[in-house]
Design a protein around this motif. Structure first.
Motif, PDB file in Angstrom:
ATOM      1  N   SER A 175      27.039  29.390  20.257  1.00 58.07           N
ATOM      2  CA  SER A 175      25.907  29.785  21.101  1.00 58.07           C
ATOM      3  C   SER A 175      25.580  28.798  22.212  1.00 58.07           C
ATOM      4  O   SER A 175      24.674  29.065  23.006  1.00 58.07           O
ATOM      5  CB  SER A 175      24.662  29.997  20.227  1.00 58.07           C
ATOM      6  OG  SER A 175      24.329  28.787  19.558  1.00 58.07           O
ATOM      7  N   SER A 176      26.271  27.665  22.287  1.00 58.14           N
ATOM      8  CA  SER A 176      25.965  26.694  23.331  1.00 58.14           C
ATOM      9  C   SER A 176      27.225  25.953  23.751  1.00 58.14           C
ATOM     10  O   SER A 176      28.216  25.900  23.006  1.00 58.14           O
ATOM     11  CB  SER A 176      24.911  25.683  22.852  1.00 58.14           C
ATOM     12  OG  SER A 176      25.468  24.790  21.894  1.00 58.14           O
ATOM     13  N   GLN A 177      27.158  25.367  24.936  1.00 62.54           N
ATOM     14  CA  GLN A 177      28.302  24.623  25.465  1.00 62.54           C
ATOM     15  C   GLN A 177      28.632  23.422  24.582  1.00 62.54           C
ATOM     16  O   GLN A 177      29.806  23.098  24.360  1.00 62.54           O
ATOM     17  CB  GLN A 177      28.008  24.164  26.891  1.00 62.54           C
ATOM     18  CG  GLN A 177      29.169  23.473  27.585  1.00 62.54           C
ATOM     19  CD  GLN A 177      30.278  24.443  27.987  1.00 62.54           C
ATOM     20  OE1 GLN A 177      30.084  25.650  27.976  1.00 62.54           O
ATOM     21  NE2 GLN A 177      31.434  23.908  28.322  1.00 62.54           N
ATOM     22  N   GLU A 232      21.170  22.989  27.273  1.00 64.57           N
ATOM     23  CA  GLU A 232      21.190  24.410  27.618  1.00 64.57           C
ATOM     24  C   GLU A 232      20.055  24.797  28.557  1.00 64.57           C
ATOM     25  O   GLU A 232      20.206  25.685  29.395  1.00 64.57           O
ATOM     26  CB  GLU A 232      21.152  25.261  26.349  1.00 64.57           C
ATOM     27  CG  GLU A 232      22.413  25.188  25.505  1.00 64.57           C
ATOM     28  CD  GLU A 232      23.614  25.835  26.187  1.00 64.57           C
ATOM     29  OE1 GLU A 232      23.533  27.019  26.551  1.00 64.57           O
ATOM     30  OE2 GLU A 232      24.640  25.142  26.369  1.00 64.57           O
ATOM     31  N   CYS A 233      18.910  24.119  28.442  1.00 66.03           N
ATOM     32  CA  CYS A 233      17.809  24.397  29.362  1.00 66.03           C
ATOM     33  C   CYS A 233      18.100  23.834  30.747  1.00 66.03           C
ATOM     34  O   CYS A 233      17.660  24.397  31.753  1.00 66.03           O
ATOM     35  CB  CYS A 233      16.503  23.824  28.807  1.00 66.03           C
ATOM     36  SG  CYS A 233      15.832  24.784  27.428  1.00 66.03           S
ATOM     37  N   ARG A 262      26.171  32.990  24.237  1.00 68.15           N
ATOM     38  CA  ARG A 262      24.839  32.394  24.140  1.00 68.15           C
ATOM     39  C   ARG A 262      23.831  33.403  23.575  1.00 68.15           C
ATOM     40  O   ARG A 262      24.140  34.576  23.394  1.00 68.15           O
ATOM     41  CB  ARG A 262      24.397  31.907  25.519  1.00 68.15           C
ATOM     42  CG  ARG A 262      25.151  30.661  25.994  1.00 68.15           C
ATOM     43  CD  ARG A 262      24.572  30.138  27.293  1.00 68.15           C
ATOM     44  NE  ARG A 262      25.041  28.773  27.566  1.00 68.15           N
ATOM     45  CZ  ARG A 262      26.128  28.471  28.266  1.00 68.15           C
ATOM     46  NH1 ARG A 262      26.877  29.453  28.790  1.00 68.15           N
ATOM     47  NH2 ARG A 262      26.480  27.207  28.458  1.00 68.15           N
ATOM     48  N   THR A 268      21.161  23.484  20.766  1.00 65.18           N
ATOM     49  CA  THR A 268      20.489  24.780  20.713  1.00 65.18           C
ATOM     50  C   THR A 268      20.420  25.460  22.075  1.00 65.18           C
ATOM     51  O   THR A 268      20.301  24.812  23.113  1.00 65.18           O
ATOM     52  CB  THR A 268      19.058  24.634  20.136  1.00 65.18           C
ATOM     53  OG1 THR A 268      18.540  25.916  19.808  1.00 65.18           O
ATOM     54  CG2 THR A 268      18.120  23.960  21.144  1.00 65.18           C
ATOM     55  N   ASN A 269      20.497  26.782  22.038  1.00 72.73           N
ATOM     56  CA  ASN A 269      20.256  27.610  23.226  1.00 72.73           C
ATOM     57  C   ASN A 269      18.998  28.417  22.902  1.00 72.73           C
ATOM     58  O   ASN A 269      19.075  29.445  22.236  1.00 72.73           O
ATOM     59  CB  ASN A 269      21.456  28.524  23.486  1.00 72.73           C
ATOM     60  CG  ASN A 269      21.262  29.419  24.689  1.00 72.73           C
ATOM     61  OD1 ASN A 269      21.061  30.620  24.559  1.00 72.73           O
ATOM     62  ND2 ASN A 269      21.316  28.862  25.884  1.00 72.73           N
TER      63      ASN A 269
END
Length: 334
Positions: free
Chosen positions: A123-125, A276-277, A144, A254-255
């Protein structure tokens, strides 16, 4: 056919597993979603093609042998690597390991899970790069999190103020929606609550491995967990939305679903320095320090910015879009 083995109950805040399984069912896959909580109820079709299994062990003994003979292709979509040694019960033709969290206790079981998985989704890079480095020969896809348009946050009609916020109508509300968990920066929340007596902090979410102490945060309204369908009214009432996370392996990977939901409502969003933000800028304001966080809140209270651009970003990143990515992967496996 897809089986989602027991990890979380269906009604738990409509998070990633529920969103993806619901949309894959809409795309024609037969999905059996197994609740973690075991109750003595028969399997229940809650949406077309989507059946909720209330007692997994009973279903596995009585219903599953007959169902297995009915389907030519059966797959398992699993988030929890600790379940790896139980998945042989399904006699699956393919297994997808969906890595959406960087919990230390889960990582210890990851090698076993990856060994039996036909593909990995993350879900995230940060998760993608870690898994790519550790398991370079495994099929790996970045999917994501996203926004659920059925929440109607992106629609501009005015909603009634929730009853438990009626006495705050004349105050500016700084809102957080999500678990009150160890990764919350409580010191930052305390500083936010002291900016201005007329600015109130509202926290909505379940306590998760951390209790909310009212004595330590006297200027914060903690409303507890609210049903998913009621969240739009609360989010609309906020002037600014925040993601006040500490930086640790869990939060760095986390995303946040809440970021998409805040943006869908057109609200200003301020987050600590989460990777992610950062990728959501300029729609999300990043504040690496407490002082910068406070300054950005002060700015956005009086200068909210462009809500239309935020809404458009959320609508470009929906769970429907994510499920199409999942469908493309499944077309390779089935």
């Amino acid at each position: 056919m897809i089986i989602y083995p027991p990890l979380m109950d269906w009604n738990w805040m409509k998070q990633r597993p529920q969103q993806l399984m619901s949309r894959l069912a809409k795309q024609g896959h037969v999905v059996y979603y197994c609740n973690r909580t075991q109750t003595d109820r028969a399997p229940e079709e809650i949406e077309p093609n989507l059946t909720l299994v209330h007692h997994h062990q009973n279903w596995l003994r009585s219903d599953w042998p007959k169902l297995r003979k009915r389907y030519d292709s059966v797959g398992v979509w699993c988030n929890n690597p600790m379940l790896a040694n139980t998945l042989s019960s399904y006699q699956a033709d393919w297994i997808v390991y969906d890595c959406a969290d960087d919990f230390g206790e889960w990582i210890r079981h990851e090698k076993e899970m990856v060994a039996i998985a036909d593909a990995i989704v993350c879900s995230s890079q940060r998760l993608f790069l870690r898994l790519q480095k550790t398991f370079p020969h495994k099929r790996l896809v970045l999917i994501r999190n996203g926004y659920d348009p059925e929440m109607n946050l992106h629609k501009t009609e005015k909603r009634e103020i929730p009853v438990d916020l009626m006495d705050e109508q004349n105050n500016k509300l700084i809102g957080y929606v999500g678990a009150w968990a160890p990764w919350i920066d409580e010191a930052l929340v305390r500083k936010i609550s002291c900016i201005d007596p007329a600015w109130k902090v509202v926290v909505i979410g379940a306590e998760f491995q951390k209790k909310f102490h009212h004595n330590g945060l006297p200027h914060v309204r903690y409303l507890g967990l609210k049903p998913h369908q009621l969240l739009p009214s609360y989010i609309q009432a906020f002037s600014v939305c925040v993601i006040p996370f500490r930086l640790n392996p869990i939060t760095l990977a986390t995303n946040p679903v809440k970021a998409y939901e805040y943006l869908a409502a057109g609200k200003p969003v301020i987050a600590t320095d989460l990777p992610e933000c950062r990728l959501m800028r300029p729609h999300v304001d990043i504040a690496p320090t407490h002082d910068q966080f406070i300054e950005k809140i002060k700015k956005r209270i009086f200068d909210p910015g462009d809500p239309c651009a935020r809404i458009e970003y959320a609508l470009q990143n929906t769970w429907e879009t994510r499920s199409l990515q999942a469908e493309a992967l499944l077309s390779e496996l089935i």
